[in-house]
Design an enzyme around this catalytic site. Structure first.
Site, PDB file in Angstrom:
ATOM      1  N   ARG A   1     -41.604  30.974   4.645  1.00  0.00           N
ATOM      2  CA  ARG A   1     -40.298  30.294   4.599  1.00  0.00           C
ATOM      3  C   ARG A   1     -39.159  31.279   4.367  1.00  0.00           C
ATOM      4  O   ARG A   1     -38.022  31.019   4.766  1.00  0.00           O
ATOM      5  CB  ARG A   1     -40.332  29.208   3.524  1.00  0.00           C
ATOM      6  CG  ARG A   1     -40.491  29.704   2.120  1.00  0.00           C
ATOM      7  CD  ARG A   1     -41.035  28.655   1.158  1.00  0.00           C
ATOM      8  NE  ARG A   1     -42.451  28.408   1.391  1.00  0.00           N
ATOM      9  CZ  ARG A   1     -43.170  27.530   0.692  1.00  0.00           C
ATOM     10  NH1 ARG A   1     -42.590  26.815  -0.260  1.00  0.00           N
ATOM     11  NH2 ARG A   1     -44.455  27.364   0.944  1.00  0.00           N
TER      12      ARG A   1
ATOM     13  N   LYS B   1     -53.497  37.305  -2.806  1.00  0.00           N
ATOM     14  CA  LYS B   1     -54.490  36.303  -2.444  1.00  0.00           C
ATOM     15  C   LYS B   1     -55.882  36.735  -2.908  1.00  0.00           C
ATOM     16  O   LYS B   1     -56.134  37.927  -3.094  1.00  0.00           O
ATOM     17  CB  LYS B   1     -54.524  36.120  -0.919  1.00  0.00           C
ATOM     18  CG  LYS B   1     -53.294  35.495  -0.306  1.00  0.00           C
ATOM     19  CD  LYS B   1     -53.444  35.416   1.211  1.00  0.00           C
ATOM     20  CE  LYS B   1     -52.220  34.806   1.869  1.00  0.00           C
ATOM     21  NZ  LYS B   1     -52.100  33.363   1.579  1.00  0.00           N
TER      22      LYS B   1
END
Length: 510
Positions: A368, A294
């Site tokens: 996920r 990130k």
């Protein structure tokens, strides 16, 4: 903060009546206009027309968001009288009620009042009962008084002195209710306090820095809840996770030295024959993005990537405190997502617990990956319903902002139950599409599916990914990326969606 109820006879307001009650502040709601009713009228009569004069002179108009503090009012036992504007009676709804509570709390915080006789809760909006008013009041008052530094001494400032914002003076609130509402109000105090406690636990876990709130810390928190409320808890370590063939979960853990934990916390409030409701919370205690790193700006907020886990633990604690008659299980897969020489790389293919293979195109789509194995694991409980909660996608923030939680569900009935619970608790959600056509975006040339589906409909394709692991039970997904915390000057965890989840469970237990 201590909350209690007091059944009052509104016909006896003056001498020896409720207005004679000794307290630091009497809080009274006043509608806009000069037609006084209820407590405001009783106060006006006892003070020989004081409230009516204030309205007539324009010193106080009763408009929403306004307040007026009066000191040493003749005929009143309280040291202060706080008049709170409710707005027009015809427009008095849930939001107006909440605004009145927040207005009162702000006004009280500017005084040295430590106790209050609260005469707002007996005046709920139409279609709401005293229980709703009491629970909402407690949640809002406690929310306004939340201070992490006071709750965790280890985080105190170097000088050891709390700042002005760290001082909470209001300690005792007596909620005035009608005599025929006393029983319902007393039960609501228990429930409201439990929900507020659950929200505070959720906020604490979210706000703690990631060097404190590690996967092991979350596991120990679950153990503490279990010990305090005599619940069943099981914490699986790496070897047990490997034995379960949770290859997707393990792929996320590879880059970190922090050991992963898989937490199962059970509340058995009903008979063994009742199928449980299972809450699954994403527990990434810090998310760097892994090899798909990130940007540095704002990365500190990735300590909040475990707010899904925090919320299901907070909800289960609240359910235990309330003693709801239903079975609830909280399941939390928790780890860090870190880059290293042994971290999972973009393009790696892993096998999930379900046997389905996943091509990991982006290691920053890790939530996920840990949830899918947890969603397979919970099949063993033969659940009545499963709700997973996750700060899953930035795309959900683009779609819904910071007002509504994203809700995905196959079942209209389950979706409606969650939406209704959100409206009732003012912790709202918005239903998003889950059409099969979106599944095409997850196609992979090298595995059963890819873990991302491109930029279009990013929140939807993330939910579609999870849906592939939930075909054996009724399932809903809450994407709380936009609602779990706030940035900027008000930076901090919100405690959402604990109100929604607890209301959903209270409704099922009713």
């Amino acid at each position: 903060m201590e909350f209690s109820t007091k059944a009052l006879d509104w016909s006896k307001a003056g001498q020896n009546g409720f207005l004679a009650t000794k307290t630091d502040c009497l809080v009274v709601g006043v509608f806009e206009g000069q037609n006084l009713a209820g407590v405001a009228k009783a106060l006006d009569v006892a003070t020989k027309g004081l409230v009516a004069r204030l309205l007539k002179q324009g010193d106080f108009e009763g408009k929403r968001g306004t307040q007026l503090t009066l000191h040493e009012v003749a005929g009143v036992g309280a040291a202060r009288v706080l008049l709170v504007g409710l707005g027009k009676e015809a427009d008095f709804n849930d939001k107006a009620f909440a605004e009145a509570v927040r207005t009162a709390v702000r006004a009280l915080s500017s005084t040295r009042a430590t106790s209050a006789l609260w005469c707002l809760s007996q005046q709920p909006p139409q279609q709401r009962d005293i229980g709703w008013a009491v629970i909402t009041t407690i949640s809002l008052v406690r929310d306004a008084g939340y201070r992490l530094l006071e709750r965790h001494p280890g985080l105190k400032r170097a000088n050891g002195k709390p700042g002005a914002a760290d001082k909470a003076t209001l300690r005792k609130v007596v909620l005035a209710v009608d005599a025929n509402d006393a029983k319902a109000a007393t039960q609501a105090v228990v429930r409201g306090t439990a929900i507020a406690n659950g929200m505070e636990l959720t906020r604490d876990l979210g706000n703690l820095p990631s060097n404190i709130c590690t996967p092991t810390y979350l596991a120990n928190t679950a153990r503490a809840i279990a010990k305090r409320h005599k619940l069943k808890v099981e914490v699986l370590g790496r070897k047990q996770i490997e034995a379960l063939n949770m290859g997707s979960f393990l792929a996320v853990t590879k880059g970190s030295v922090e050991p992963p934990q898989f937490i199962v916390l059970r509340y058995d409030g009903a008979g063994a024959k009742q199928a449980p409701v299972v809450l699954v919370g994403k527990g990434i205690t810090f998310d760097t993005g892994g090899i798909s790193l990130k940007p540095g700006e704002g990365m500190d907020e990735m300590k909040y990537d475990m707010c899904g886990a925090a919320s299901v633990l907070g909800t289960l604690q609240a359910v235990a405190e309330m003693g709801l008659k239903l079975n609830v299980i909280a399941v939390v897969p928790t780890c860090e997502n870190m880059p290293s020489g042994v971290a999972t790389k973009p393009g790696d293919v892993v096998t999930s617990m379900s046997g389905q293979t996943i091509e990991i195109l982006n290691t920053d789509a890790e939530g996920r990956l840990i949830l899918c194995d947890a969603l397979t694991y919970v099949e063993r409980f033969k659940p009545a319903a499963v709700v997973d909660v996750a700060t899953l996608t930035g795309a959900c923030i683009i779609a819904l902002g910071h007002i509504n939680t994203g809700l995905y569900a196959r079942s209209d009935m389950l979706a409606d139950q969650l939406l209704q619970a959100g409206r009732k608790s003012m912790d709202t959600a918005w239903r998003m599409p889950l059409d099969d056509e979106y599944q095409d975006q997850l196609k992979s040339n090298f595995a059963d599916m890819a873990n991302i589906g491109g930029r279009p409909a990013g929140s939807v394709t993330a939910a579609c990914f999870l849906a592939r692991f939930t075909e054996k039970y009724d399932w809903a997904h809450l994407d709380i990326a936009g609602t779990a915390w706030k940035s900027g000057a008000a930076k901090g965890a919100t405690g959402r969606p604990v109100p929604l989840l607890t209301q959903f469970l209270m409704d099922r237990a009713a």
